[in-house]
Design a protein around this motif. Sequence first.
Motif, mmCIF file in Angstrom:
data_model
loop_
_atom_site.group_PDB
_atom_site.id
_atom_site.type_symbol
_atom_site.label_atom_id
_atom_site.label_comp_id
_atom_site.label_asym_id
_atom_site.label_seq_id
_atom_site.Cartn_x
_atom_site.Cartn_y
_atom_site.Cartn_z
ATOM 1 N N PHE A 64 -7.104 6.575 5.868
ATOM 2 C CA PHE A 64 -5.821 7.069 6.387
ATOM 3 C C PHE A 64 -4.660 6.142 6.032
ATOM 4 C CE2 PHE A 64 -8.579 9.820 8.753
ATOM 5 C CZ PHE A 64 -7.830 10.973 8.934
ATOM 6 N N LEU A 65 -4.951 4.863 5.820
ATOM 7 C CA LEU A 65 -3.900 3.952 5.350
ATOM 8 C C LEU A 65 -3.474 4.337 3.933
ATOM 9 C CD1 LEU A 65 -2.202 1.428 5.874
ATOM 10 C CD2 LEU A 65 -4.068 0.063 4.910
ATOM 11 N N PHE A 66 -4.464 4.646 3.090
ATOM 12 C CA PHE A 66 -4.163 5.089 1.721
ATOM 13 C C PHE A 66 -3.398 6.405 1.731
ATOM 14 C CE2 PHE A 66 -5.414 7.567 -2.045
ATOM 15 C CZ PHE A 66 -4.935 6.729 -3.048
ATOM 16 N N ARG A 67 -3.819 7.338 2.604
ATOM 17 C CA ARG A 67 -3.139 8.626 2.692
ATOM 18 C C ARG A 67 -1.711 8.478 3.187
ATOM 19 N NH1 ARG A 67 -7.006 12.938 5.679
ATOM 20 N NH2 ARG A 67 -4.951 13.945 5.823
ATOM 21 N N SER A 68 -1.493 7.549 4.135
ATOM 22 C CA SER A 68 -0.140 7.342 4.670
ATOM 23 C C SER A 68 0.796 6.773 3.605
ATOM 24 C CB SER A 68 -0.185 6.392 5.871
ATOM 25 O OG SER A 68 -0.565 5.086 5.471
ATOM 26 N N LEU A 75 1.742 10.154 10.843
ATOM 27 C CA LEU A 75 0.558 10.458 11.646
ATOM 28 C C LEU A 75 -0.676 9.790 11.043
ATOM 29 C CD1 LEU A 75 -0.769 11.991 13.987
ATOM 30 C CD2 LEU A 75 -1.010 13.973 12.466
ATOM 31 N N ASP A 76 -0.820 9.828 9.724
ATOM 32 C CA ASP A 76 -1.943 9.156 9.072
ATOM 33 C C ASP A 76 -1.913 7.657 9.333
ATOM 34 O OD1 ASP A 76 -2.916 11.503 8.034
ATOM 35 O OD2 ASP A 76 -1.872 11.314 6.123
ATOM 36 N N SER A 80 -4.704 5.389 11.311
ATOM 37 C CA SER A 80 -5.259 4.184 10.699
ATOM 38 C C SER A 80 -5.180 2.993 11.647
ATOM 39 C CB SER A 80 -4.520 3.879 9.394
ATOM 40 O OG SER A 80 -4.998 2.685 8.815
ATOM 41 N N PHE A 81 -4.003 2.785 12.250
ATOM 42 C CA PHE A 81 -3.827 1.659 13.180
ATOM 43 C C PHE A 81 -4.648 1.857 14.455
ATOM 44 C CE2 PHE A 81 0.248 0.629 10.889
ATOM 45 C CZ PHE A 81 -0.168 -0.623 10.465
ATOM 46 N N GLY A 82 -4.749 3.126 14.911
ATOM 47 C CA GLY A 82 -5.552 3.407 16.103
ATOM 48 C C GLY A 82 -7.019 3.103 15.870
ATOM 49 N N SER A 83 -7.535 3.486 14.701
ATOM 50 C CA SER A 83 -8.931 3.195 14.355
ATOM 51 C C SER A 83 -9.164 1.700 14.236
ATOM 52 C CB SER A 83 -9.298 3.885 13.032
ATOM 53 O OG SER A 83 -9.145 5.278 13.133
#
Length: 428
Positions: A64-68, A75-76, A80-83
């Motif tokens: 999700f970091l890559f997607r963001s 949101l991505d 990522s930060f939540g995970s």
Amino acid sequence: MMKNNDGIQFYEKKSIKKFSFILQILFGLFVIVIGISIIMRENFWWWVVKLLIQALLVGTVFTFLFRSITNRNRLDLLISFGSLGFFIYSLFNENIFMEFFSLFFGVWALFNAAVRGLELFVSFQRKQKGKIVITLEFLAGFVMGTSLLVSGAESAFFVNLQVGIYLILHGILQIVDLFRVNLGSGYTLRMPAPIFATALLPSFLVKKIEREVALNPDLVLDTVEPTIGDYVSIYIYIKDYGYNRMGHIDIGYNGAIYSYGCHDPLNRHSTQAYGDGVLIVGSECEFVQYSVDDSSTVYRFLCKLTPQQRDRIEERIDLLMKPAYYYDYPLDHEKTKDSYLKHLKDSQVGVDYYKFISGPFKTYNVFTTNCVLVAEYIVQSTGMQLFHVNGIITPGTYYSYLHSNVGRVGSIVEKEYIYKKIGAKPKY
């Protein structure tokens, strides 16, 4: 030369089938061994679960970091930060996953206890038999569920016990199913997924079919044809609101529909959890078409029958109707004038209503004696039978079972159809 090639192809197909059979037997045995080891070696499996979830969290962080970065989606980035935060927290709290699973299975056990409690209440109110067994099941579920919720991480054994028993039963049924199908009996057993998953399945199906229809309108039919010849139809109705989220299931045979439910507003609880069981019998086409026109999404599974299976279904329908009597629904006594039975009459759907003098279908129970039980009562005479855990059955469990058996070797489930009228609005 051709005959030689045909012989080689036949031998290859037979070898592949034999290899597949052995492989599935080994898989069933593997599931049983895993179930036993989960019960016997609880600490090892909790370590494996923790490791797998942490690996999944790390993968989620980078994905999700890559997607963001590529999509510039906030949101991505938050996911990522939540995970990442959850992963770091899990490093300092070894019991977090155990506590989560204890909570999940504790709620599951209490839910099952609540179902038994409702069944016990109805049995006392309507003076039915079997109270001792229901009471024991209620107490067992209540004690286990309470223990899981109160003890948390200390109750790992109870969590392992439930998961282990579920996997052991799943493996045993997998092996029994394989032997019965390969022996040519056509008899299939399936153990459904946990009630939480299958109860919500119809709602997900509605959203899925709406997305697919938007892309391909030809995917669905809007005109119902009768079931004739050596076939029986199993209908599953789904809507995305109210009580309809759980779905509904009917049987179509020889042009007639058999639909069971808690339809009498004059003789049921306000929650519709229990009440007099009402069986609707009549024109299959008119009844199902009424539901399609009423904005329902209807799944139809067409099952091919042998002459012996036809005879058994007809015998079972005769047994079903034996304690039934014609019910002349008193429309004048209805206060709201907005019941399902009234709307069927107003729409001139060619059906009659029946109630039961005695037997298991006299009293409807939303979790146990419901539409699925009547459908199974009729269809299991063909050899199909869904093994339902704790006696809780929903249309979602049956959909999952039927969908997985379409076109399967040894299965009588031949085809699946979807009926939906695009743009239809609810009639009430």
